[in-house]
Design a protein around this motif. Structure first.
Motif, PDB file in Angstrom:
ATOM      1  N   ASP A  84      23.564  -6.295 -18.028  1.00 25.36           N
ATOM      2  CA  ASP A  84      24.532  -6.362 -16.935  1.00 25.36           C
ATOM      3  C   ASP A  84      24.009  -5.526 -15.778  1.00 25.36           C
ATOM      4  OD1 ASP A  84      26.214  -8.022 -18.333  1.00 25.36           O
ATOM      5  OD2 ASP A  84      27.486  -6.405 -19.075  1.00 25.36           O
ATOM      6  N   MET A  85      24.098  -6.081 -14.563  1.00 24.77           N
ATOM      7  CA  MET A  85      23.554  -5.397 -13.387  1.00 24.77           C
ATOM      8  C   MET A  85      24.546  -5.421 -12.241  1.00 24.77           C
ATOM      9  SD  MET A  85      19.563  -6.584 -13.184  1.00 24.77           S
ATOM     10  CE  MET A  85      19.278  -5.403 -11.883  1.00 24.77           C
ATOM     11  N   GLY A  89      23.905  -3.972  -1.247  1.00 23.71           N
ATOM     12  CA  GLY A  89      23.009  -4.125  -0.108  1.00 23.71           C
ATOM     13  C   GLY A  89      23.529  -5.171   0.849  1.00 23.71           C
ATOM     14  N   ALA A  90      22.749  -5.373   1.911  1.00 22.40           N
ATOM     15  CA  ALA A  90      23.097  -6.413   2.877  1.00 22.40           C
ATOM     16  C   ALA A  90      23.010  -7.784   2.198  1.00 22.40           C
ATOM     17  CB  ALA A  90      22.153  -6.345   4.075  1.00 22.40           C
ATOM     18  N   TYR A  91      23.820  -8.700   2.688  1.00 26.11           N
ATOM     19  CA  TYR A  91      23.931 -10.023   2.051  1.00 26.11           C
ATOM     20  C   TYR A  91      22.560 -10.687   1.867  1.00 26.11           C
ATOM     21  CZ  TYR A  91      25.327 -14.876   1.371  1.00 26.11           C
ATOM     22  OH  TYR A  91      25.478 -16.147   0.870  1.00 26.11           O
ATOM     23  N   HIS A  92      21.747 -10.725   2.931  1.00 25.11           N
ATOM     24  CA  HIS A  92      20.453 -11.400   2.856  1.00 25.11           C
ATOM     25  C   HIS A  92      19.472 -10.636   1.967  1.00 25.11           C
ATOM     26  CE1 HIS A  92      21.501 -14.536   5.655  1.00 25.11           C
ATOM     27  NE2 HIS A  92      21.979 -13.628   6.506  1.00 25.11           N
ATOM     28  N   ASP A  93      19.573  -9.295   1.970  1.00 29.06           N
ATOM     29  CA  ASP A  93      18.701  -8.502   1.098  1.00 29.06           C
ATOM     30  C   ASP A  93      19.021  -8.775  -0.378  1.00 29.06           C
ATOM     31  OD1 ASP A  93      17.500  -7.396   3.320  1.00 29.06           O
ATOM     32  OD2 ASP A  93      18.778  -5.598   3.322  1.00 29.06           O
ATOM     33  N   VAL A  94      20.312  -8.867  -0.689  1.00 27.32           N
ATOM     34  CA  VAL A  94      20.710  -9.182  -2.065  1.00 27.32           C
ATOM     35  C   VAL A  94      20.197 -10.575  -2.453  1.00 27.32           C
ATOM     36  CG1 VAL A  94      22.688  -9.628  -3.585  1.00 27.32           C
ATOM     37  CG2 VAL A  94      22.696  -7.632  -2.088  1.00 27.32           C
ATOM     38  N   GLY A  95      20.297 -11.521  -1.528  1.00 23.09           N
ATOM     39  CA  GLY A  95      19.796 -12.878  -1.798  1.00 23.09           C
ATOM     40  C   GLY A  95      18.301 -12.882  -2.078  1.00 23.09           C
ATOM     41  N   ARG A  96      17.534 -12.113  -1.261  1.00 23.30           N
ATOM     42  CA  ARG A  96      16.075 -12.042  -1.482  1.00 23.30           C
ATOM     43  C   ARG A  96      15.775 -11.374  -2.822  1.00 23.30           C
ATOM     44  NH1 ARG A  96      15.896 -11.519   4.195  1.00 23.30           N
ATOM     45  NH2 ARG A  96      16.281  -9.280   4.084  1.00 23.30           N
ATOM     46  N   THR A 115      28.840 -12.493  -9.154  1.00 25.37           N
ATOM     47  CA  THR A 115      30.069 -12.260  -8.385  1.00 25.37           C
ATOM     48  C   THR A 115      29.715 -11.383  -7.188  1.00 25.37           C
ATOM     49  OG1 THR A 115      31.390 -12.321 -10.407  1.00 25.37           O
ATOM     50  CG2 THR A 115      32.419 -11.353  -8.480  1.00 25.37           C
ATOM     51  N   LEU A 116      30.054 -11.835  -5.985  1.00 25.00           N
ATOM     52  CA  LEU A 116      29.792 -11.070  -4.758  1.00 25.00           C
ATOM     53  C   LEU A 116      31.111 -10.521  -4.211  1.00 25.00           C
ATOM     54  CD1 LEU A 116      27.250 -13.416  -2.931  1.00 25.00           C
ATOM     55  CD2 LEU A 116      26.748 -11.340  -4.223  1.00 25.00           C
ATOM     56  N   ALA A 172      26.799  -7.116  -5.610  1.00 24.34           N
ATOM     57  CA  ALA A 172      26.486  -8.266  -6.462  1.00 24.34           C
ATOM     58  C   ALA A 172      26.538  -7.810  -7.918  1.00 24.34           C
ATOM     59  CB  ALA A 172      25.107  -8.824  -6.133  1.00 24.34           C
ATOM     60  N   GLU A 173      27.450  -8.396  -8.664  1.00 21.42           N
ATOM     61  CA  GLU A 173      27.575  -8.083 -10.088  1.00 21.42           C
ATOM     62  C   GLU A 173      27.147  -9.335 -10.850  1.00 21.42           C
ATOM     63  OE1 GLU A 173      30.924  -6.294 -13.167  1.00 21.42           O
ATOM     64  OE2 GLU A 173      31.332  -6.413 -11.009  1.00 21.42           O
ATOM     65  N   PHE A 174      26.178  -9.180 -11.744  1.00 18.11           N
ATOM     66  CA  PHE A 174      25.649 -10.347 -12.451  1.00 18.11           C
ATOM     67  C   PHE A 174      25.022  -9.890 -13.759  1.00 18.11           C
ATOM     68  CE2 PHE A 174      22.539  -8.674  -9.563  1.00 18.11           C
ATOM     69  CZ  PHE A 174      21.354  -8.668 -10.261  1.00 18.11           C
ATOM     70  N   ARG A 175      24.540 -10.849 -14.507  1.00 14.31           N
ATOM     71  CA  ARG A 175      23.864 -10.582 -15.775  1.00 14.31           C
ATOM     72  C   ARG A 175      22.510 -11.274 -15.734  1.00 14.31           C
ATOM     73  NH1 ARG A 175      26.960 -11.349 -21.417  1.00 14.31           N
ATOM     74  NH2 ARG A 175      27.658  -9.308 -20.747  1.00 14.31           N
TER      75      ARG A 175
END
Length: 200
Positions: free
Chosen positions: A129-130, A134-141, A159-160, A174-177
């Motif tokens: 689990d992580m 960060g900024a939206y685009h940074d999280v996407g990258r 989940t954003l 950003a919460e994800f697995r």
């Protein structure tokens, strides 16, 4: 010259003698006649099967090189896929690569929690689990970089959530697995009773 005796006593004896012969003929005709038809049908079926087997052998001889080429291609695909699946001892290095990607993409790694591995027949499913900020685009990258690692690592259940940053800008949490399938370590061979130094 008459074929049948004229004396009724002799006629009766003759008829009694013919009855077993007629019964024997009837037995042979009805029982063995059917068997003869079955044998003929089986022989026809056997000839058809032999013809089909001969044709299959010819096809197998003709397709031999093609089948070998396809088998070699299949084995190469399996080898490449297994190169993408990490060994169990590579997981710490894989997690380090994820933290490096977080730094390079300017996101804060707020949480990295390993979950219980789920053993399978050939591979073990490992999940973590992580949470990153960060900024939206940074999280996407960052998520793209995780999905592009040299080993198969898949981010799932994303989940954003918008959060306010210290500089007043709006960032996302950003919460994800992440999940990956790991080749389990080979189990050591069983030791004989008494250990390796046991004396006979």
């Amino acid at each position: 010259m008459a074929l049948l005796p004229s004396d009724p006593v002799h006629q009766r004896k003759l008829m009694i003698g013919l009855i077993p012969l007629l019964a024997l003929f009837g037995y042979w005709y009805f029982l063995h006649g059917k068997k003869k038809d079955e044998i003929a049908a089986l022989e026809t079926r056997l000839e058809n099967l032999e013809t089909k087997n001969a044709a299959a052998r010819v096809r197998a001889r003709q397709g031999g090189p093609e089948l070998e080429r396809r088998l070699a291609q299949y084995e190469e695909h399996i080898r490449r896929l297994e190169e993408l699946v990490p060994q169990s001892e590579e997981v710490p290095e894989l997690l380090h690569s994820i933290s490096v990607e977080a730094q390079e993409n300017r996101v804060d790694l707020a949480k990295l929690t390993p979950q219980t591995p789920v053993p399978g027949t050939y591979y073990t499913l490992q999940t973590h689990d992580m949470i990153v900020l960060g900024a939206y685009h940074d999280v996407g990258r960052f998520l793209t970089a995780v999905g592009s690692l040299p080993r198969i690592v898949t981010p799932v259940n994303l989940t954003l959530t918008p959060v306010a940053a210290e500089d007043g800008a709006t960032h996302v949490q950003a919460e994800f697995r992440i999940k990956t399938y790991v080749i389990p370590e080979a189990k050591p061979a069983a030791q004989p009773a008494g250990g390796p130094n046991a004396r006979a």
